[in-house]
Design a protein around this motif. Sequence first.
Motif, PDB file in Angstrom:
ATOM      1  N   ARG A  42       1.211  -0.802  -0.192  1.00  0.00           N
ATOM      2  CA  ARG A  42      -0.107   0.157  -0.242  1.00  0.00           C
ATOM      3  C   ARG A  42       0.668   0.912  -0.366  1.00  0.00           C
ATOM      4  O   ARG A  42       0.820   2.044  -0.745  1.00  0.00           O
ATOM      5  CB  ARG A  42      -0.826  -0.405   1.006  1.00  0.00           C
ATOM      6  N   ASN A  45       2.505   1.475  -3.153  1.00  0.00           N
ATOM      7  CA  ASN A  45       1.192   2.237  -4.382  1.00  0.00           C
ATOM      8  C   ASN A  45       1.553   3.748  -4.176  1.00  0.00           C
ATOM      9  O   ASN A  45       1.285   4.760  -5.214  1.00  0.00           O
ATOM     10  CB  ASN A  45       0.716   1.504  -4.097  1.00  0.00           C
ATOM     11  N   GLN A  46       1.088   4.020  -3.325  1.00  0.00           N
ATOM     12  CA  GLN A  46       0.991   5.299  -3.029  1.00  0.00           C
ATOM     13  C   GLN A  46       1.912   6.319  -3.216  1.00  0.00           C
ATOM     14  O   GLN A  46       1.801   7.612  -3.723  1.00  0.00           O
ATOM     15  CB  GLN A  46       0.772   5.695  -1.491  1.00  0.00           C
ATOM     16  N   GLU A  47       3.408   5.800  -3.692  1.00  0.00           N
ATOM     17  CA  GLU A  47       4.551   6.688  -3.996  1.00  0.00           C
ATOM     18  C   GLU A  47       4.737   6.723  -5.089  1.00  0.00           C
ATOM     19  O   GLU A  47       4.542   7.549  -6.079  1.00  0.00           O
ATOM     20  CB  GLU A  47       5.955   5.509  -3.159  1.00  0.00           C
ATOM     21  N   VAL A  48       4.213   5.431  -5.505  1.00  0.00           N
ATOM     22  CA  VAL A  48       4.187   5.252  -7.163  1.00  0.00           C
ATOM     23  C   VAL A  48       2.846   6.091  -7.438  1.00  0.00           C
ATOM     24  O   VAL A  48       2.845   7.431  -8.682  1.00  0.00           O
ATOM     25  CB  VAL A  48       3.877   3.797  -7.755  1.00  0.00           C
ATOM     26  N   ILE A  49       1.423   6.223  -7.200  1.00  0.00           N
ATOM     27  CA  ILE A  49       0.826   7.249  -7.300  1.00  0.00           C
ATOM     28  C   ILE A  49       1.436   8.704  -7.226  1.00  0.00           C
ATOM     29  O   ILE A  49       1.506   9.536  -7.917  1.00  0.00           O
ATOM     30  CB  ILE A  49       0.038   7.193  -6.061  1.00  0.00           C
ATOM     31  N   ALA A  50       2.108   8.963  -6.232  1.00  0.00           N
ATOM     32  CA  ALA A  50       2.273  10.449  -6.192  1.00  0.00           C
ATOM     33  C   ALA A  50       3.569  10.622  -7.571  1.00  0.00           C
ATOM     34  O   ALA A  50       3.246  12.040  -7.830  1.00  0.00           O
ATOM     35  CB  ALA A  50       3.432  10.196  -4.861  1.00  0.00           C
ATOM     36  N   GLN A  51       3.995  10.044  -7.926  1.00  0.00           N
ATOM     37  CA  GLN A  51       5.178   9.900  -8.669  1.00  0.00           C
ATOM     38  C   GLN A  51       4.323   9.737 -10.561  1.00  0.00           C
ATOM     39  O   GLN A  51       4.714  10.979 -10.722  1.00  0.00           O
ATOM     40  CB  GLN A  51       6.221   8.986  -8.961  1.00  0.00           C
ATOM     41  N   ILE A  52       3.498   9.506 -10.231  1.00  0.00           N
ATOM     42  CA  ILE A  52       2.698   9.860 -11.506  1.00  0.00           C
ATOM     43  C   ILE A  52       2.484  11.326 -11.237  1.00  0.00           C
ATOM     44  O   ILE A  52       2.249  11.704 -12.185  1.00  0.00           O
ATOM     45  CB  ILE A  52       1.783   8.446 -11.584  1.00  0.00           C
ATOM     46  N   GLU A  53       1.245  11.997 -10.241  1.00  0.00           N
ATOM     47  CA  GLU A  53       0.993  13.144 -10.132  1.00  0.00           C
ATOM     48  C   GLU A  53       2.853  14.121 -10.196  1.00  0.00           C
ATOM     49  O   GLU A  53       1.547  14.998 -10.919  1.00  0.00           O
ATOM     50  CB  GLU A  53       0.506  13.396  -8.830  1.00  0.00           C
ATOM     51  N   ARG A  56       2.245  13.682 -14.593  1.00  0.00           N
ATOM     52  CA  ARG A  56       1.825  14.531 -14.461  1.00  0.00           C
ATOM     53  C   ARG A  56       2.077  16.150 -15.114  1.00  0.00           C
ATOM     54  O   ARG A  56       1.057  17.037 -15.811  1.00  0.00           O
ATOM     55  CB  ARG A  56       0.372  14.243 -14.130  1.00  0.00           C
TER      56      ARG A  56
END
Length: 100
Positions: A42, A45-53, A56
């Motif tokens: 989890r 996944n949060q780190e990956v989501i932050a990197q994707i943001e 963007r």
Amino acid sequence: MEGLIPLAAIVCIFGPALFIPITAMVLRHRKEMLEMELERRRLSNQEVIAQIEAVRQELAQLRDTSTQYDMSLQMTLETLQERVRMLEQQLEEQARVRAF
């Protein structure tokens, strides 16, 4: 051999009683390990989501920059075209004046 019979009787009587708590301990340990693994995933996944943001946002900034650059080039091109048109008009007028 005769001493083994009472030992076997004790194991048969108390064995199942020991099996249940040992099994419960093993299962609790496995549950805790799985919970730790899920928590690690989890967080990952949060780190990956932050990197994707972040990517963007950088992409949006790049789009803005490229749009501004494109508009600047377009404006410069239009200005140059207008200057060339004015120079051509001046040359045509000078040619007419010389022709008379």
